[in-house]
Design a protein around this motif. Structure first.
Motif, PDB file in Angstrom:
ATOM      1  N   GLU A 124     -50.238  37.182   9.230  1.00  0.00           N
ATOM      2  CA  GLU A 124     -49.927  38.275   8.317  1.00  0.00           C
ATOM      3  C   GLU A 124     -51.117  39.202   8.086  1.00  0.00           C
ATOM      4  O   GLU A 124     -51.053  40.114   7.281  1.00  0.00           O
ATOM      5  N   GLU A 150     -49.360  38.820  -0.139  1.00  0.00           N
ATOM      6  CA  GLU A 150     -48.759  39.523  -1.279  1.00  0.00           C
ATOM      7  C   GLU A 150     -48.978  38.885  -2.645  1.00  0.00           C
ATOM      8  O   GLU A 150     -48.542  39.430  -3.640  1.00  0.00           O
ATOM      9  N   GLU A 151     -49.592  37.729  -2.761  1.00  0.00           N
ATOM     10  CA  GLU A 151     -49.765  37.062  -4.047  1.00  0.00           C
ATOM     11  C   GLU A 151     -51.047  37.526  -4.717  1.00  0.00           C
ATOM     12  O   GLU A 151     -52.080  36.867  -4.641  1.00  0.00           O
ATOM     13  N   TRP A 152     -50.967  38.659  -5.382  1.00  0.00           N
ATOM     14  CA  TRP A 152     -52.144  39.261  -5.989  1.00  0.00           C
ATOM     15  C   TRP A 152     -52.064  39.124  -7.499  1.00  0.00           C
ATOM     16  O   TRP A 152     -51.488  39.963  -8.181  1.00  0.00           O
TER      17      TRP A 152
END
Length: 192
Positions: A124, A150-152
Motif C-alpha cells: 500500500e 489510512e489509520e491516522w
C-alpha cells in the motif's frame, strides 16, 4: 552524537522522545511544526476529555523538554544516511549523528523514499515495520501514518512512538524494558 534522533514532532515523535529522554538517552527531536494536530481537537484520546490540538502540542513539547530532550524547532531534516556508529541526519545547515533514528513525519514518507537506506515498503506504499516499529534497516524506526495506509489517529501514533522507544530502551539495557511509574517517581516540573 545523540543516542536517538527523532524526525517529526507530532504525537508519535514526541511520545518516543518522552520515553527515551526520560530514561537517560540523549534525545534530539527535529520538528518543523507541520503536524496535523494544529487542525485537531481531541475528544477521542483516552484520558483527554476535550483539548485543542495547539494546546496539546504545547503540553507535549513541555513534557518532553521537562524530561531532557533537545528540541530543534523549525530545523528541517533533508536526509538520513548510514554512518559509522549508526546514522547521520542532515539538515540545511548542520549534520548530526545518532545510534537510533525514529521517523515520525506523518503521512509524508518522502524522507524514507529518498534515502540511500534500503527501507522496505508494503503493497500500500506504507513503510513496512515489525511489531516494535523497526524498519527493515536495523535501529531505524517508523511510526504513525508513515506505517499505515489510512489509520491516522493521534492516540495510535503516540502508541507507535512509545513502542519504538521501548524497543530502543530494551536494546540499550540488554533486556526487556518497560516504563512504569508510581506516584513516588514523579519528578519536579520546570516552571512555565
Amino acid at each position: 552524537m545523540s543516542d536517538v534522533i527523532i524526525v517529526g514532532g507530532g504525537p508519535a515523535g514526541l511520545s518516543a522522545a518522552l520515553f527515551t529522554a526520560k530514561n537517560g538517552l540523549e534525545t534530539a527531536v527535529f520538528d518543523t511544526d507541520d503536524t496535523w494536530m494544529h487542525k485537531a481537537h481531541l475528544f477521542n484520546y483516552l484520558g483527554v476529555r476535550s483539548l485543542g490540538g495547539d494546546e496539546y502540542m504545547m503540553i507535549a513539547r513541555g513534557q518532553v523538554e521537562d524530561r531532557g530532550a533537545d528540541l530543534h524547532l523549525g530545523e528541517s531534516v533533508t536526509a538520513v544516511e548510514s554512518a559509522a556508529d549508526g546514522f547521520r541526519v542532515e539538515t540545511e545547515d548542520n549534520s548530526y549523528e545518532a545510534t537510533y533514528v525514529v521517523l515520525a513525519t506523518g503521512a509524508d514518507r518522502s524522507l524514507a523514499e529518498d534515502t540511500e537506506l534500503d527501507i522496505a515498503f508494503d503493497d500500500e506504499g506504507a513503510i513496512d515495520v515489525d511489531i516494535d516499529m523497526e524498519t527493515s534497516v536495523e535501529n531505524l524506526y517508523a511510526t504513525g501514518a508513515m506505517v499505515r495506509a489510512e489509520e491516522w489517529q493521534a492516540v495510535i501514533a503516540a502508541g507507535d512512538g512509545a513502542s519504538a522507544a521501548l524497543n530502543i530502551l530494551s536494546k540499550e539495557k540488554g533486556e526487556h524494558f518497560h516504563d512504569f511509574d508510581t506516584p513516588a517517581d514523579v519528578p519536579a516540573l520546570r516552571s512555565e
